[in-house]
Design an enzyme around this catalytic site. Structure first.
Site, short mmCIF file in Angstrom:
data_model
loop_
_atom_site.label_atom_id
_atom_site.label_comp_id
_atom_site.label_asym_id
_atom_site.label_seq_id
_atom_site.Cartn_x
_atom_site.Cartn_y
_atom_site.Cartn_z
N SER A 230 0.83 -1.20 0.00
CA SER A 230 0.00 0.00 0.00
C SER A 230 0.87 1.25 0.00
CB SER A 230 -0.96 -0.02 1.20
OG SER A 230 -1.87 1.06 1.15
N THR A 231 0.76 2.11 1.03
CA THR A 231 1.50 3.36 1.08
C THR A 231 3.00 3.11 0.97
OG1 THR A 231 -0.20 4.19 2.58
CG2 THR A 231 1.79 5.52 2.35
N HIS A 257 -2.69 -0.81 -3.47
CA HIS A 257 -3.82 0.10 -3.27
C HIS A 257 -3.61 1.34 -4.13
CE1 HIS A 257 -4.24 -1.80 1.00
NE2 HIS A 257 -4.80 -2.55 0.08
N MET A 350 -0.09 1.28 5.39
CA MET A 350 -0.77 1.62 6.63
C MET A 350 -1.94 0.66 6.86
SD MET A 350 -2.27 5.34 7.80
CE MET A 350 -0.66 6.10 7.66
N ASP A 353 -4.37 -4.52 6.13
CA ASP A 353 -4.83 -5.30 4.99
C ASP A 353 -3.77 -6.35 4.60
OD1 ASP A 353 -6.56 -6.07 2.91
OD2 ASP A 353 -5.47 -4.82 1.47
#
Length: 414
Positions: A230-231, A257, A350, A353
């Site tokens: 993700s991030t 994401h 973050m 998930d």
């Protein structure tokens, strides 16, 4: 604690004001200065007494565009992280990918149309999370004592809960389908807690010891590789896939994401630097050897068994862990279909998930890796997975491509 300092560069006074309100309304953040274009930003970086920890950068601006600023930033050796935030990104994903290739850390789309001021709240979470992640990391590396991303994540959840409580009070039925986590925060708000002076009450969660997992079977040959990220992911994946073994045989499925409309260009940008073929996944694609598939934005990706060979399926099912695509959906599918014949990788991001289902992969006997704390922009997803016992080995980003390639080669035929 010190604040993370933010520079906002946008030719629109309205957007500078709206984004500024998001920054000023978040504890732990402050505005360093605002600029109207890339040249103005360069001038203020040289003249202002205080330097920012992160820059929010528009793309389409007069005098000097965001792309031109990034080019000049590179030539001048400016290393302050840049988050691209521009409406043009919605229509020009290729320009956004160009910005990433020029050194931008990540991007957030800002709403367009005539009701920008009403819609800016839709992306406020993304803005704050990116500031907290990239700006916070830069600030800490330069000696500042700032809150970690978990602080901002909890603050955002509390604000969302306050909003939900207000909406609930205005509703006659009071019925809701909000997730349990939000309802828990809403209950605390109803009990008198609020986001005002959140820092005075916040305490970071203590790291947990790694849980011990006993797999139901020994690890087998690796037939597929699944990655959740993700991030911090766009540039992390560039690093991994640029260095991946060109002889790697197993297919790789990736959940990054990312908003809808960007993943096709993202896959193309990765394909230009990767020795393997990288494409955006298409529903019912056959899963080919040595091929990398990127989950489309706003679509879950999973595997389905067919008599003629396993295929990719895309799904519009509800978000999981607040995301679609969700790493948990991918890992759950791989655990079910491949059991111990897979490699799961969870990287910077973050939240949590992917943590639960990579743990399920590990229970089934699959091989698993997690990005380590020092190299992760946000040590959220990999930390939770490690604590749950779902990660066999933590690996720094610079070694991840080699680790994946070595495991894949060693367990190709056993």
């Amino acid at each position: 604690m010190e604040n993370i300092s933010v520079a906002i560069c946008d030719d629109s006074a309205l957007m500078r004001n709206l984004i500024g309100r998001i920054v000023e309304g978040t504890e732990g953040l402050e505005i360093c200065f605002k600029a109207q274009n890339g040249q103005d930003l360069l001038d203020k970086l040289s003249s202002e007494p205080k330097r920012p920890d992160v820059i929010l950068l528009d793309i389409e601006m007069p005098v000097m565009t965001g792309v031109q600023f990034l080019q000049e930033r590179r030539s001048r050796g400016i290393n302050i992280p840049v988050i691209v935030i521009s409406s043009i990104a919605t229509e020009g994903a290729a320009v956004t990918m160009q910005c990433l290739s020029l050194g931008a850390s990540d991007f957030v789309t800002k709403p367009g149309g005539t009701s920008v001021s009403l819609k800016i709240g839709d992306v406020s979470r993304d803005i704050v999370e990116n500031i907290a992640s990239y700006g916070g990391r830069y600030a800490r590396r330069h000696g500042k004592q700032v809150f970690d991303p978990e602080f901002f994540d909890q603050q955002l959840k509390l604000k969302e809960a306050e909003k939900f409580v207000q909406e609930k009070k205005g509703s006659e039925s009071g019925q809701t389908s909000q997730p349990a986590s939000l309802l828990n925060h809403a209950n605390s708000v109803s009990s008198g807690t609020s986001s005002a002076s959140f820092a005075s009450r916040w305490t970071p969660s203590k790291p947990k010891e790694k849980a011990e997992i006993k797999a139901v079977r020994e690890g087998g040959k690796i037939e597929i590789i699944a990655i959740g990220i993700s991030t911090g992911g766009p540039n992390a994946l560039r690093d991994v896939f640029k260095a991946i073994d060109k002889e790697l045989k197993q297919p790789i499925l990736v959940v990054q994401h990312m908003p809808a409309g960007f993943t096709k260009e993202f896959a193309a940008s990765l394909n230009s630097i990767c020795p393997l073929t990288v494409t955006e996944a298409v529903d019912e694609d056959p899963i080919l050897s040595g091929h990398i598939y990127i989950a489309p934005g706003n679509k879950h990706i999973l595997v389905e068994r067919r008599p003629t060979g396993n295929v990719i399926r895309l799904s519009d099912a509800e978000q999981r862990n607040g995301h679609r695509p969700s790493a948990d959906v991918l890992f759950e599918s791989v655990a079910k279909i491949y059991q111990n014949r897979a490699l799961g990788v969870i990287m910077t991001g973050m939240g949590r998930d992917g943590a639960a289902e990579i743990t399920e992969m590990r229970k089934q006997g699959a091989w698993t890796l997690g990005q380590d704390q020092d190299s992760a922009i946000v040590y959220g997803m990999p930390r939770v997975a490690w604590e749950l016992g779902g990660v066999q080995k933590q690996v720094p980003l610079q070694n991840m491509a080699a680790e994946i390639s070595t495991l894949a080669k060693e367990h190709l035929n056993n």
